[in-house]
Scaffold this motif. Structure first.
Motif, PDB file in Angstrom:
ATOM      1  N   VAL A   9     -95.373  15.182  22.027  1.00 32.50           N
ATOM      2  CA  VAL A   9     -96.585  15.133  20.955  1.00 32.50           C
ATOM      3  C   VAL A   9     -97.717  14.438  21.592  1.00 32.50           C
ATOM      4  CG1 VAL A   9     -97.519  15.038  18.623  1.00 32.50           C
ATOM      5  CG2 VAL A   9     -95.309  15.896  19.152  1.00 32.50           C
ATOM      6  N   ARG A  13    -101.327  15.777  22.679  1.00 31.69           N
ATOM      7  CA  ARG A  13    -102.466  15.400  21.836  1.00 31.69           C
ATOM      8  C   ARG A  13    -103.454  14.758  22.720  1.00 31.69           C
ATOM      9  NH1 ARG A  13    -104.188  11.064  19.552  1.00 31.69           N
ATOM     10  NH2 ARG A  13    -102.227   9.720  19.984  1.00 31.69           N
ATOM     11  N   LEU A  23    -104.945  16.095  14.783  1.00 32.44           N
ATOM     12  CA  LEU A  23    -103.498  16.924  14.945  1.00 32.44           C
ATOM     13  C   LEU A  23    -103.115  17.242  13.549  1.00 32.44           C
ATOM     14  CD1 LEU A  23    -101.501  18.405  16.673  1.00 32.44           C
ATOM     15  CD2 LEU A  23    -100.698  16.618  17.125  1.00 32.44           C
ATOM     16  N   ALA A  26    -104.663  19.960  11.629  1.00 34.81           N
ATOM     17  CA  ALA A  26    -104.394  21.136  12.239  1.00 34.81           C
ATOM     18  C   ALA A  26    -102.975  21.646  11.867  1.00 34.81           C
ATOM     19  CB  ALA A  26    -104.673  21.119  13.516  1.00 34.81           C
ATOM     20  N   VAL A  27    -102.040  20.808  11.628  1.00 35.29           N
ATOM     21  CA  VAL A  27    -100.711  21.370  11.610  1.00 35.29           C
ATOM     22  C   VAL A  27    -100.062  21.085   9.899  1.00 35.29           C
ATOM     23  CG1 VAL A  27     -99.939  21.219  13.945  1.00 35.29           C
ATOM     24  CG2 VAL A  27     -99.509  19.334  12.603  1.00 35.29           C
ATOM     25  N   ILE A  34     -97.641  12.090  12.318  1.00 28.90           N
ATOM     26  CA  ILE A  34     -97.773  12.244  13.567  1.00 28.90           C
ATOM     27  C   ILE A  34     -97.828  10.994  14.214  1.00 28.90           C
ATOM     28  CG2 ILE A  34     -99.615  12.734  15.497  1.00 28.90           C
ATOM     29  CD1 ILE A  34     -98.709  15.025  13.931  1.00 28.90           C
ATOM     30  N   LEU A  48     -92.252  22.578  11.302  1.00 36.21           N
ATOM     31  CA  LEU A  48     -93.570  21.785  11.944  1.00 36.21           C
ATOM     32  C   LEU A  48     -93.281  21.666  13.291  1.00 36.21           C
ATOM     33  CD1 LEU A  48     -95.679  19.804  11.667  1.00 36.21           C
ATOM     34  CD2 LEU A  48     -94.087  18.000  11.270  1.00 36.21           C
ATOM     35  N   ARG A  51     -94.961  24.912  14.318  1.00 39.35           N
ATOM     36  CA  ARG A  51     -96.456  24.740  14.007  1.00 39.35           C
ATOM     37  C   ARG A  51     -97.286  23.933  15.338  1.00 39.35           C
ATOM     38  NH1 ARG A  51     -96.619  22.460   8.269  1.00 39.35           N
ATOM     39  NH2 ARG A  51     -95.952  24.433   7.112  1.00 39.35           N
ATOM     40  N   ILE A  52     -96.427  22.643  15.820  1.00 40.72           N
ATOM     41  CA  ILE A  52     -97.213  21.991  16.735  1.00 40.72           C
ATOM     42  C   ILE A  52     -97.182  22.849  18.012  1.00 40.72           C
ATOM     43  CG2 ILE A  52     -96.775  19.892  18.114  1.00 40.72           C
ATOM     44  CD1 ILE A  52     -95.785  18.672  15.359  1.00 40.72           C
ATOM     45  N   GLU A  54     -96.993  26.029  18.422  1.00 38.17           N
ATOM     46  CA  GLU A  54     -98.057  26.911  18.323  1.00 38.17           C
ATOM     47  C   GLU A  54     -99.573  26.512  18.487  1.00 38.17           C
ATOM     48  OE1 GLU A  54     -99.078  29.218  14.639  1.00 38.17           O
ATOM     49  OE2 GLU A  54     -97.748  30.507  15.715  1.00 38.17           O
ATOM     50  N   PHE A  55     -99.773  25.558  17.992  1.00 42.98           N
ATOM     51  CA  PHE A  55    -101.027  24.869  18.041  1.00 42.98           C
ATOM     52  C   PHE A  55    -101.528  24.414  19.413  1.00 42.98           C
ATOM     53  CE2 PHE A  55    -103.835  20.886  18.253  1.00 42.98           C
ATOM     54  CZ  PHE A  55    -105.043  21.595  17.657  1.00 42.98           C
TER      55      PHE A  55
END
Length: 75
Positions: A9, A13, A23, A26-27, A34, A48, A51-52, A54-55
């Motif tokens: 992550v 990021r 971040l 956004a999620v 985070i 989650l 989601r991350i 996909e982001f």
């Protein structure tokens, strides 16, 4: 020895030049979530994690890796 989820992550990021807060917003989680996730002290829920991924527009396996039976301190 415990199973855990390793993640990238932080790397994703930083490449996007996002703050932890950006971040998190956004999620849909807190900045603290985070922070502990980036330190590998928290394994996110499957929702989650998706989601991350996909982001960042990458496959979930590109960010999260399941590690079986390895003590994090032995890496």
């Amino acid at each position: 020895m415990e199973d855990y989820v390793e993640n990238k992550v932080y790397e994703h990021r930083v490449l996007k030049r996002l703050s932890q807060k950006e971040l998190a917003d956004a999620v849909g989680v807190s900045k603290q979530t985070i922070y502990v996730m980036e330190k590998n002290n928290y394994s996110p829920s499957l929702v989650l994690a998706f989601r991350i991924a996909e982001f960042f527009n990458v496959d979930i396996n590109h960010i999260f890796t399941y590690v079986k039976g390895c003590d994090q301190n032995e890496k």
